[in-house]
Motif scaffolding. Structure first.
Motif, PDB file in Angstrom:
ATOM      1  N   TRP A 139       0.855  -1.186   0.000  1.00  0.00           N
ATOM      2  CA  TRP A 139       0.000   0.000   0.000  1.00  0.00           C
ATOM      3  C   TRP A 139       0.892   1.236   0.000  1.00  0.00           C
ATOM      4  O   TRP A 139       1.459   1.604   1.018  1.00  0.00           O
ATOM      5  N   GLY A 142      -0.226   4.214   2.303  1.00  0.00           N
ATOM      6  CA  GLY A 142       0.069   3.926   3.706  1.00  0.00           C
ATOM      7  C   GLY A 142       1.550   4.053   4.004  1.00  0.00           C
ATOM      8  O   GLY A 142       1.942   4.555   5.066  1.00  0.00           O
ATOM      9  N   SER A 146       3.287   6.673   6.574  1.00  0.00           N
ATOM     10  CA  SER A 146       4.211   6.155   7.594  1.00  0.00           C
ATOM     11  C   SER A 146       5.555   6.872   7.532  1.00  0.00           C
ATOM     12  O   SER A 146       6.144   7.219   8.568  1.00  0.00           O
ATOM     13  N   ILE A 186      -6.361   7.976   4.531  1.00  0.00           N
ATOM     14  CA  ILE A 186      -6.430   7.696   5.968  1.00  0.00           C
ATOM     15  C   ILE A 186      -7.867   7.395   6.381  1.00  0.00           C
ATOM     16  O   ILE A 186      -8.120   6.458   7.156  1.00  0.00           O
ATOM     17  N   TRP A 189      -8.770   3.910   5.223  1.00  0.00           N
ATOM     18  CA  TRP A 189      -8.120   2.918   6.069  1.00  0.00           C
ATOM     19  C   TRP A 189      -8.839   2.784   7.404  1.00  0.00           C
ATOM     20  O   TRP A 189      -9.092   1.678   7.892  1.00  0.00           O
TER      21      TRP A 189
END
Length: 195
Positions: A139, A142, A146, A186, A189
């Protein structure tokens, strides 16, 4: 000094217009692709998705360079404070491209380039975090969030070159911009986690 501020402003304006150049749109035009498809984002990930991995990699490298080179030149020619201003301007120019009527990418690769110029070991940590998350989750969004979170933590807690406060504010600002540009990812998710 007034002259110094004038240099900073002019350098930042130049950085904004350099950052606004969008390689994804140029490549898509040359390859007769339509970046409004896929995620609709004129960036490296969507280019790779629609036109192929090699084109996505090319766009990603060019996006990194347009954050790296102007920021590095500002650091060499002027000072770290001017480099911070130019790096941030490149990122904002990428996100709010004047050549795309205020549209642009999410700023991940351009941010990485700017961070590499002024805080190189921070960028190594970001790349490491990005690589681990991509390898485990596949991903990209993501992994980008991060890496930005890693930058945020480093900016708050890690040792910094002078001017320390300016560096911490700059790093945190860049991280929050990238995270903010991924707000939809976000939310998606979080929605899947809460099901």
């Amino acid at each position: 000094m007034p002259g110094s501020w004038l240099v900073l402003v002019l350098a930042a304006v130049a950085g904004f217009f350099v950052g606004g150049v969008n390689p994804a749109s140029i490549v898509a035009r040359l390859r007769h692709g339509d970046l409004r498809l896929g995620s609709g984002n004129p960036g490296a990930t969507n280019t790779g998705r629609l036109l192929g991995v090699r084109w996505g990699v090319l766009v990603g490298v060019l996006d990194v360079l347009k954050g790296l080179l102007p920021t590095l030149l500002a650091l060499w020619w002027f000072d770290r404070f001017t480099a911070y201003a130019v790096g941030l301007a490149c990122i904002v120019g990428h996100i709010l491209s004047p050549y795309l009527h205020g549209r642009g990418g999410k700023g991940v690769a351009t941010s990485l380039g700017a961070v590499t110029a002024v805080l190189p070991w921070f960028s190594l940590v970001m790349l490491g975090v990005f690589g681990i998350v991509v390898a485990r989750s596949r991903w990209v969004a993501g992994a980008s969030v991060s890496a930005a979170l890693a930058l945020l933590l480093l900016s708050v807690f890690a040792p910094m070159p002078a001017p320390v406060l300016a560096g911490r504010i700059w790093g945190a600002t860049v991280a929050l911009i990238v995270i903010g540009r991924h707000h939809r990812n976000i939310r998606v998710w979080m929605a899947t986690r809460l099901r």
